[in-house]
Design a protein around this motif. Structure first.
Motif, PDB file in Angstrom:
ATOM      1  N   LYS A   1       0.807  -1.221   0.000  1.00 15.79           N
ATOM      2  CA  LYS A   1       0.000   0.000   0.000  1.00 15.79           C
ATOM      3  C   LYS A   1       0.840   1.271   0.000  1.00 15.79           C
ATOM      4  N   VAL A   2       2.140   1.144  -0.246  1.00 12.41           N
ATOM      5  CA  VAL A   2       3.000   2.322  -0.275  1.00 12.41           C
ATOM      6  C   VAL A   2       3.846   2.327  -1.543  1.00 12.41           C
ATOM      7  N   LYS A   3       4.349   3.508  -1.873  1.00  7.96           N
ATOM      8  CA  LYS A   3       5.307   3.669  -2.966  1.00  7.96           C
ATOM      9  C   LYS A   3       6.643   4.000  -2.330  1.00  7.96           C
ATOM     10  N   LEU A   4       7.571   3.079  -2.395  1.00  9.12           N
ATOM     11  CA  LEU A   4       8.854   3.245  -1.732  1.00  9.12           C
ATOM     12  C   LEU A   4       9.707   4.303  -2.425  1.00  9.12           C
ATOM     13  N   LYS A   5      10.318   5.162  -1.613  1.00  8.41           N
ATOM     14  CA  LYS A   5      11.200   6.195  -2.155  1.00  8.41           C
ATOM     15  C   LYS A   5      12.555   5.614  -2.547  1.00  8.41           C
ATOM     16  N   ASP A   6      13.023   4.680  -1.762  1.00 11.65           N
ATOM     17  CA  ASP A   6      14.300   4.020  -2.058  1.00 11.65           C
ATOM     18  C   ASP A   6      14.123   2.515  -1.908  1.00 11.65           C
ATOM     19  N   PRO A   7      13.511   1.884  -2.907  1.00  9.45           N
ATOM     20  CA  PRO A   7      13.180   0.457  -2.801  1.00  9.45           C
ATOM     21  C   PRO A   7      14.392  -0.446  -2.630  1.00  9.45           C
TER      22      PRO A   7
ATOM     23  N   GLN B   1       4.891  -8.778   0.481  1.00 15.02           N
ATOM     24  CA  GLN B   1       4.614  -7.359   0.698  1.00 15.02           C
ATOM     25  C   GLN B   1       3.371  -7.131   1.564  1.00 15.02           C
ATOM     26  N   TYR B   2       2.574  -8.167   1.781  1.00 14.99           N
ATOM     27  CA  TYR B   2       1.347  -8.022   2.564  1.00 14.99           C
ATOM     28  C   TYR B   2       1.593  -8.125   4.061  1.00 14.99           C
ATOM     29  N   ASN B   3       2.704  -8.725   4.475  1.00 15.52           N
ATOM     30  CA  ASN B   3       2.983  -8.819   5.913  1.00 15.52           C
ATOM     31  C   ASN B   3       4.351  -8.234   6.275  1.00 15.52           C
ATOM     32  N   ILE B   4       4.717  -7.206   5.527  1.00 11.00           N
ATOM     33  CA  ILE B   4       5.883  -6.385   5.868  1.00 11.00           C
ATOM     34  C   ILE B   4       5.398  -4.948   5.960  1.00 11.00           C
ATOM     35  N   LEU B   5       5.539  -4.349   7.131  1.00 17.49           N
ATOM     36  CA  LEU B   5       5.088  -2.982   7.338  1.00 17.49           C
ATOM     37  C   LEU B   5       6.243  -2.006   7.156  1.00 17.49           C
ATOM     38  N   LEU B   6       5.932  -0.804   6.657  1.00 13.81           N
ATOM     39  CA  LEU B   6       6.945   0.236   6.521  1.00 13.81           C
ATOM     40  C   LEU B   6       6.760   1.232   7.661  1.00 13.81           C
TER      41      LEU B   6
ATOM     42  N   ILE C   1      11.766 -16.311  -0.643  1.00 10.51           N
ATOM     43  CA  ILE C   1      12.682 -15.598  -1.532  1.00 10.51           C
ATOM     44  C   ILE C   1      12.002 -15.275  -2.859  1.00 10.51           C
ATOM     45  N   LYS C   2      11.296 -16.237  -3.416  1.00 13.71           N
ATOM     46  CA  LYS C   2      10.594 -16.013  -4.681  1.00 13.71           C
ATOM     47  C   LYS C   2       9.540 -14.916  -4.541  1.00 13.71           C
ATOM     48  N   ASN C   3       8.833 -14.906  -3.410  1.00 17.64           N
ATOM     49  CA  ASN C   3       7.823 -13.863  -3.188  1.00 17.64           C
ATOM     50  C   ASN C   3       8.448 -12.475  -3.158  1.00 17.64           C
ATOM     51  N   ILE C   4       9.582 -12.349  -2.468  1.00 19.55           N
ATOM     52  CA  ILE C   4      10.237 -11.051  -2.350  1.00 19.55           C
ATOM     53  C   ILE C   4      10.783 -10.592  -3.703  1.00 19.55           C
ATOM     54  N   ILE C   5      11.326 -11.515  -4.463  1.00 22.05           N
ATOM     55  CA  ILE C   5      11.814 -11.179  -5.807  1.00 22.05           C
ATOM     56  C   ILE C   5      10.660 -10.689  -6.675  1.00 22.05           C
ATOM     57  N   TYR C   6       9.529 -11.353  -6.568  1.00 20.71           N
ATOM     58  CA  TYR C   6       8.340 -10.945  -7.335  1.00 20.71           C
ATOM     59  C   TYR C   6       7.889  -9.544  -6.928  1.00 20.71           C
ATOM     60  N   ASP C   7       7.857  -9.276  -5.610  1.00 18.28           N
ATOM     61  CA  ASP C   7       7.428  -7.971  -5.123  1.00 18.28           C
ATOM     62  C   ASP C   7       8.394  -6.869  -5.556  1.00 18.28           C
ATOM     63  N   ALA C   8       9.683  -7.192  -5.644  1.00 18.45           N
ATOM     64  CA  ALA C   8      10.693  -6.204  -6.016  1.00 18.45           C
ATOM     65  C   ALA C   8      10.573  -5.790  -7.482  1.00 18.45           C
ATOM     66  N   LYS C   9       9.985  -6.634  -8.300  1.00 19.07           N
ATOM     67  CA  LYS C   9       9.842  -6.322  -9.724  1.00 19.07           C
ATOM     68  C   LYS C   9       8.957  -5.098  -9.948  1.00 19.07           C
TER      69      LYS C   9
END
Length: 247
Positions: free
Chosen positions: A154-160, A187-192, A221-229
């Protein structure tokens, strides 16, 4: 007591079916016990709702903000839960009754959070758990914005790049220092919170000794790679996996 007054107010403002699932009589008694111990003074609203649990924003007796997670009895997947618990030697006795299983599931999250927090990893500090209720640190958005820290989706990261580097570092330390694998990381269970990623929802986190841990690690790991795309970050699966396994 203010606790019940606030709970009744929540009942009137939330969907009645969801409220009855969350605030059943036994759960209300648990909340009363925690209130008497000073862990809860008020419940002021819903932070998040899910299939397994609802998280509420509240205050303790010192008027410090807390997050109150209440596992919902009627919607939990008990077959899945029993499988996760059965593979954890820390919980050899958990019973077969619904309440016993939920209580163990809640305690499992408390223990996993404690393990990670004590190692300095970014998770909310766990304060206490009792039956199906877990009380932990309330994570706000920033110094200037005290609303609840949002999940990454739910956020747009400034420095992903910095944020995802920290997430990978979490996976590494979780595996090699805490001997745990989250098992459902995304990305659904990591809070910023204050521009740093904080990992939540640790009930299913599995010990490294569990036969399923390798599979769960690879999935995380695969989930995080997908979210980073989303941010056009091309993370290497092999590099991350080798770093963790050889850490």
């Amino acid at each position: 007591m203010r606790k019940l007054e606030e709970t009744k107010r929540l009942k009137s403002s939330e969907d009645k079916q969801v409220s009855s699932e969350v605030f059943d009589d036994k759960t209300l008694k648990v909340l009363y016990k925690l209130a008497k111990q000073g862990y809860i003074n008020t419940l002021n609203g819903v932070i998040s709702t899910g299939k397994e649990a609802n998280v509420f924003y509240g205050y303790d007796d010192d008027m410090m903000p807390v997050a109150v997670k209440i596992y919902r009895v009627v919607t939990l997947d008990f077959k899945k839960i029993k499988e996760y618990i059965a593979g954890d030697p820390r919980f050899k006795t958990h019973g077969n009754k619904t309440r016993q299983i939920i209580n163990t599931w809640t305690n499992k999250e408390f223990k996993n959070l404690s393990r990670l927090y004590n190692l300095g990893l970014r998770v909310p500090e766990p304060y206490t758990s009792l039956e199906n209720v877990l009380i932990m640190e309330y994570l706000d958005k920033s110094e200037d914005d005290h609303s609840a820290a949002p999940p990454l989706n739910k956020v747009k990261l400034k420095d992903p790049k910095i944020v995802f580097d920290e997430i990978i570092n979490f996976i590494d330390k979780c595996y090699n220092e805490a001997d745990l694998v989250h098992g459902d990381l995304s990305q659904y269970n990591i809070l910023l919170s204050h521009n740093h990623p904080y990992v939540i929802d640790l009930s299913q986190a599995t010990l490294r000794s569990n036969p399923s841990s390798r599979m769960l690690l690879e999935r995380d790991i695969k989930n995080i790679i997908y979210d980073a795309k989303k941010y056009k970050l091309n993370l290497s699966y092999d590099d991350i996996l080798n770093r963790v396994l050889n850490g």
